[in-house]
Structure formats: structure tokens, C-alpha cells
Enzyme design. Structure first.
Site, PDB file in Angstrom:
ATOM      1  NE  ARG A  56      -7.674  -8.660   6.428  1.00  0.00           N
ATOM      2  CZ  ARG A  56      -8.342  -9.212   5.413  1.00  0.00           C
ATOM      3  NH1 ARG A  56      -9.204  -8.458   4.720  1.00  0.00           N
ATOM      4  NH2 ARG A  56      -8.153 -10.473   5.091  1.00  0.00           N
ATOM      5  CB  CYS A  75       0.703   2.074  10.581  1.00  0.00           C
ATOM      6  SG  CYS A  75      -0.298   1.888   9.096  1.00  0.00           S
ATOM      7  NE  ARG A 116      -1.026   7.125   0.334  1.00  0.00           N
ATOM      8  CZ  ARG A 116      -0.966   6.018  -0.379  1.00  0.00           C
ATOM      9  NH1 ARG A 116       0.190   5.644  -0.917  1.00  0.00           N
ATOM     10  NH2 ARG A 116      -2.054   5.275  -0.565  1.00  0.00           N
ATOM     11  CB  CYS A 162      -2.140   1.183  12.975  1.00  0.00           C
ATOM     12  SG  CYS A 162      -3.333   1.592  11.654  1.00  0.00           S
ATOM     13  CB  THR A 193      -0.920   0.029   1.233  1.00  0.00           C
ATOM     14  OG1 THR A 193      -0.118   0.049   2.424  1.00  0.00           O
ATOM     15  CG2 THR A 193      -1.839  -1.196   1.251  1.00  0.00           C
TER      16      THR A 193
END
Length: 346
Positions: free
Chosen positions: A46, A39, A68, A43, A35
Site C-alpha cells: 500500500r 522499497c 531497512r 513494490c 516505517t
């Protein structure tokens, strides 16, 4: 990524991420290659497959690698949260502390209920409890200086003696008069524990650890606490000592162990700042002084580190002089260096 650049192993970082462990927020960044999002470990999203995850020290490294920030857990705000808590600690330690949660939260730019949770998660107590602790600490210092107990109570900022007894008596573990007599009536249990850095003395009251040191024995403990009842350790102390030894041998996972130590309000603020330093990180005396609410008291911050009664548990080995040099260490610089190396700091 190579573990030579990372003081927490990939396996430990993954375990923290898999468990959504808030204790690792700010200590490791989790990036997902599919992705391209990074994180914090807690977090709620999932979990991806392990082979799609890499770890970084901080958000900047993740951004430099082309990732990001997650919009759900907002990992970039972890640093902002810590700054806000440190600022709140400084405000509470000042002479004109904000009156109440709403004023304190507004002063650091947060909503009251959110900041209440944030502060408690970072320090282990609510802002109100923290403020009460600071006032009780001032009472301890005043009891050592004032001739009369009542004068000490008013000097600490209490409106009446009854207010002191309501809020501070439990914290002291004894009456103000007993404290004035040097702690007579307090029972301290002790034991010696083997570590790879040498024999360690571990001593505790009913409230928590009061002395953790290398190269000391029962005689040294009696000299340090001449008015206390000194007794052999029991099963509870043995369990506590085992936790302390673990912090020596495996410092990557700090335990939130109970302590029973008193100092001036500034000293206790420095000790809290030391306990907030993540393993593998360091702070200068100047940074500690600022976190304790008095940026100009750099030398006093160094003195507070030297006055630490519970080695490793309050990790003064993570403190440096402002020029980056090691500074002192009560149990020898070799031990300070060894503890730092175990945390990935050369």
C-alpha cells in the site's frame, strides 16, 4: 533530498512509485520515513502519503540513512537479478551454451520459471528466443563470409537448412539469398527530424529502425544501403521519429523502440548490453565486453559501440573507456557530453 544528487527528479520518482513501474526498479529506491523501510518502485505494498517518502539512488544510500529493506519486494535483489541476466546472456553467447531453460537457470542460481520471467522482463524476449536470435546473427555473419548459403547455415550451427528457414527467416526479413545480395528488395523509409542537438536522420524497415544519425541525409542513406529501395517516410515512421526525438530531448525515460540492425553475435550482445544501461549510468568497454560474454574483448566492445547504427536508441553515449575517459562518438564529443548532461552525468 536534493535533486542535484539525483538524476531522476522527485516528481518522476514518485510517479513511477505510484504507478508501480517496474522500469524504475534498480534506478531509484523509495524510502518511507514513518516505517523506516525502503522499497523498489514496483513494490505491491500500500502506498504511503507523499510527504512520508524520500528517494535514494541505491539501497546503500538508503541503509546509510537508517532505513531497512522491505521484506515483501526485496529491493536489494534487483542488482542480483541484473547480474544473473548478464551472466545468462554471456552463457548463451558462448560456444557451449546451456541446453534449455532448466540448465540456464541452474547455472545462474535461479528457479526456472522465476528466471524465465526475470529474463524476459529484462531483455524483452525469453531465453529461448534470445538464443535463437544469437544463432540467426551468426548466420548473418556467415552469409557474408561463406560462398554458399548452405555452408553459411551449417556454419551458424543449424542442424539442417530447414531449421534455419523455420527460425531465422522472419528475423532477417528477407531470404538468405537476398541477404547475400546486399539486401536487395528491402524498403527503407526515411525522414529528417529537428532536435536541439541538430538535424537527425531517422530511417526504418518494416521491422524497425535501421539508421538513426546526426548530420546525414538521403544521399548518405543511399550510400549506406545501396541495394535497398529508399522511400519517403509515412505516418508510421513519423510517429517512430517523434519517439526518437523524445529520447534526445528527455532521455530519462527510455523507449523500447523496435530496431532492425544486424552485426556479429558479439556486436549484437554489446548493443543489448548498452540498451540495458539505465539513463544516468555509464559502463566501461570492459564491462560491456564482460556482459557480452567475452571479457577479454575490450577493444572489440569499443568497436561495437562505434558500429552502432541507431544513435541514442542504442545509447552508446553511455559507454566509456576503461580508464573513465569519454572515448569516441561518431557525432562528436560535444553531443556525447550534452546527452550525458541531460541524464545527470557530468
Amino acid at each position: 533530498m536534493s535533486n542535484t544528487r539525483f538524476h531522476i527528479t522527485d516528481d518522476r520518482a514518485w510517479a513511477a512509485f505510484d504507478a508501480r513501474d517496474r522500469a524504475y526498479d534498480g534506478r531509484v529506491i523509495v524510502a518511507v520515513t514513518t516505517t523506516r523501510i525502503y522499497c523498489k518502485p514496483s513494490c505491491p505494498a500500500r502506498r504511503p502519503l507523499r510527504e512520508h517518502v524520500v528517494f535514494y539512488r541505491d539501497p546503500r544510500e538508503a541503509r546509510d540513512a537508517g532505513f531497512r529493506a522491505c521484506l515483501r519486494c526485496k529491493p536489494d535483489e534487483v542488482g542480483r537479478d541484473r547480474v544473473a541476466v548478464a551472466r545468462a546472456v554471456a552463457l548463451l553467447s558462448g560456444e557451449e551454451a546451456p541446453d534449455g531453460l532448466e540448465s540456464l537457470a541452474a547455472a545462474v542460481g535461479y528457479a526456472p520459471h522465476h528466471f524465465h520471467r526475470l529474463f524476459k522482463r529484462a531483455t524483452g524476449v525469453t531465453p529461448a528466443a534470445y538464443a535463437r536470435g544469437l544463432k540467426a546473427t551468426r548466420a548473418v555473419a556467415a552469409l557474408q563470409e561463406e560462398a554458399r548459403v548452405t555452408d553459411a547455415i551449417y556454419a551458424a550451427g543449424y542442424s539442417a537448412p530447414s531449421r534455419f528457414y523455420e527460425s531465422a527467416g522472419d528475423r532477417l526479413g528477407m531470404t538468405p539469398s537476398a541477404w547475400k545480395r546486399g539486401g536487395a528488395g528491402v524498403t527503407i523509409r526515411w525522414t529528417l527530424a529537428d532536435t536541439s542537438l541538430g538535424l537527425m536522420l531517422v530511417a526504418a524497415t518494416e521491422k524497425g529502425l535501421c539508421r538513426v544519425s546526426f548530420d546525414e541525409d538521403e544521399a548518405a542513406l543511399r550510400q549506406r544501403f545501396p541495394h535497398a529501395t529508399i522511400a519517403a517516410g509515412d505516418a508510421a515512421l513519423a510517429r517512430l521519429a517523434a519517439e526518437v526525438v523524445t529520447q534526445v530531448e528527455l532521455p530519462g525515460l527510455d523507449r523500447d523502440l523496435p530496431v532492425d540492425v544486424q552485426g556479429t553475435a558479439f556486436q549484437e550482445a554489446v548493443w543489448r548490453a548498452l540498451r540495458a544501461i539505465p539513463p544516468g549510468k555509464t559502463r566501461s568497454y570492459a564491462q560491456l565486453a564482460a556482459a557480452a560474454g567475452n571479457p577479454g574483448a575490450v577493444r572489440a566492445a569499443g568497436t561495437a559501440c562505434g558500429a552502432n547504427q541507431v544513435a541514442v536508441v542504442i545509447p552508446c553515449h553511455r559507454a566509456l573507456r576503461s580508464d573513465g575517459t569519454l572515448g569516441g562518438y561518431a557525432y562528436g564529443l560535444d553531443r556525447k557530453l550534452a546527452l550525458r548532461r541531460r541524464e545527470g552525468v557530468e
